[in-house]
Design an enzyme around this catalytic site. Structure first.
Site, PDB file in Angstrom:
ATOM      1  N   HIS A   1       0.814  -1.218   0.000  1.00 18.52           N
ATOM      2  CA  HIS A   1       0.000   0.000   0.000  1.00 18.52           C
ATOM      3  C   HIS A   1       0.847   1.267   0.000  1.00 18.52           C
ATOM      4  CE1 HIS A   1      -3.792   1.860  -0.010  1.00 18.52           C
ATOM      5  NE2 HIS A   1      -4.410   1.118   0.879  1.00 18.52           N
TER       6      HIS A   1
ATOM      7  N   ASP B   1      -2.075   2.176  -4.756  1.00 15.70           N
ATOM      8  CA  ASP B   1      -3.331   2.633  -4.158  1.00 15.70           C
ATOM      9  C   ASP B   1      -4.401   1.564  -4.295  1.00 15.70           C
ATOM     10  OD1 ASP B   1      -2.172   5.078  -3.546  1.00 15.70           O
ATOM     11  OD2 ASP B   1      -2.803   5.991  -5.441  1.00 15.70           O
TER      12      ASP B   1
END
Length: 423
Positions: A395, A399
């Site tokens: 992450h 995204d």
């Protein structure tokens, strides 16, 4: 006679230390030139260390699991001639055991047969157990008592009529010392044994990499369901038509092709992240890591330039590198350099999984098992072949929206497999 010392070689890639995994020789062995004496492991692969000379093993420089520096003494061999090493007199004397100790040491090295038991506990005439199909005769009370005690009645001698097992027979059985090899552990027997398994070699590397990945990567997973009915029909048709001359296709080369096509629109996912330098590298080439389970643990051989191979070329290369990994013959180059990883447990894939990102990559795509089940299609209940993709992402780099769109693109390609080949 002289002494030849083999030092831990410089394996390259700036590696200063390696782990000693396994010895293939012991002190006193006669070895030949080019014979492999040990396996060592770098961060990427297992490397065999051969002997450049023939001779007799005098000393070993470490124990399996020990981390050794490049240039340290690995093994000492007695050879004809002068050898390549001269000991100081006092050191040589200290290393040579007194003659009186040699027989004792040799005796300690002899393996003890697993079937030996001390004479005092070995019965003079052990009773042969009944066959598993022969049901012992016993009353319900005796059976209940035997069950509670964890005793298999087929190992108990019955002194009653027609060999019936009595309470006295259970008492006699329980009073006997345990005899090696006569009674396997019962499912209800109490166990006090334990086993310590050293975490060395590949298992240590796997543990370190998994711990490092979970500590450093901001993991998140995304699961999507895919209808692979049309894909399976295509695969079976291609195997029927070309399987004899081109080889059989599994699902993996189709998944690889779907990744290659989808990544064209998502270059941020075909990437590696150097978090120390804070640099993301987006790769044009798609080097797919194929998570492979071997006898020694999980390895990830690499299908290089998947974007340039057709279904059969990629299938053949996947089979080749996976087999090399399973047989511990994969080179360092074959185990490094992947840009995205594909992991599958086949029929054992379960419904959902949360695979760990193979750092420094930023994405891993996990394949769950394929099942037939009823699905509503255009208002009608139909039996379809369904499969989940369980994928994980870093992450810090990827995204959530991009990850979801990427997997949806893969899904669309697999559900309409003709799109895999439209340029």
């Amino acid at each position: 006679m002289g002494t030849h010392v083999i030092k831990m070689p410089d394996i390259g890639e700036g590696i200063a230390q390696v782990e000693l995994v396994e010895w293939f020789v012991k002190v006193g062995d006669l070895i030949a030139e080019d014979q492999v004496v040990a396996d060592v492991m770098t961060d990427k692969a297992t490397v065999e260390i051969p002997s450049p000379v023939s001779g007799k093993v005098m000393a070993l420089g470490g124990q399996p699991g020990e981390v050794m520096s490049v240039g340290s003494e690995l093994i000492r061999i007695e050879v004809e001639g002068n050898g390549n090493h001269v000991d100081a007199p006092q050191a040589k004397a200290a290393e040579t055991p007194p003659a009186s100790q040699a027989p004792k040491q040799a005796a300690q090295e002899q393996p003890v047969p697993a079937t030996l038991t001390p004479p005092a506990s070995r019965p003079a005439a052990p009773l042969a157990p009944r066959q598993a199909s022969d049901k012992p005769l016993a009353s319900p009370a005796v059976r209940k008592r035997a069950l509670d005690a964890g005793i298999e009645l087929r190992y108990v001698h019955g002194s009653g009529p027609a060999g019936r097992i009595l309470h006295e027979d259970l008492d006699a059985f329980l009073s006997q010392p345990q005899r090696a090899g006569e009674q396997p552990p019962s499912g209800y027997a109490k166990r006090t044994d334990s086993e310590q398994v050293p975490v060395i070699g590949l298992r240590r590397k796997i543990a370190q990499r998994m711990q490092d990945a979970k500590r450093r990567v901001a993991h998140f997973s995304y699961v999507e369901e895919i209808d692979v009915t049309a894909l399976e029909a295509l695969r079976q048709q291609l195997n029927s038509k070309h399987g004899q001359d081109r080889g059989k296709l599994t699902l993996l080369p189709f998944l690889v092709r779907a990744l290659v096509v989808a990544l064209r629109d998502f270059p941020q996912i075909n990437a590696t992240y150097d978090d120390e330098a804070q640099v993301i590298t987006r790769h044009g080439a798609v080097h797919v890591g194929i998570a492979t389970q071997g006898d020694n643990g999980l390895m990830v051989p690499v299908l290089r330039h998947a974007e340039a191979g057709n279904l059969w070329a990629n299938a053949a290369e996947i089979a080749r590198v996976a087999n090399a990994a399973r047989t511990n013959k994969a080179s360092r180059e074959e185990l490094s350099g992947s840009t995205i990883t594909l992991t599958s447990l086949g029929a054992l894939g379960g419904i959902v999984s949360t695979p760990v990102v193979n750092t420094p990559e930023v994405a891993i795509v996990g394949v769950n098992r394929m099942v037939e089940r009823p699905v509503v299609v255009d208002g009608q209940i139909m039996v379809r072949k369904m499969m989940n993709l369980s994928s994980s992402f870093d992450h810090r780099v990827v995204d959530g929206m991009d990850a979801a769109l990427f997997i949806q693109a893969v899904r669309s390609l697999l559900e309409q497999p003709a799109c895999l080949f439209v340029e």
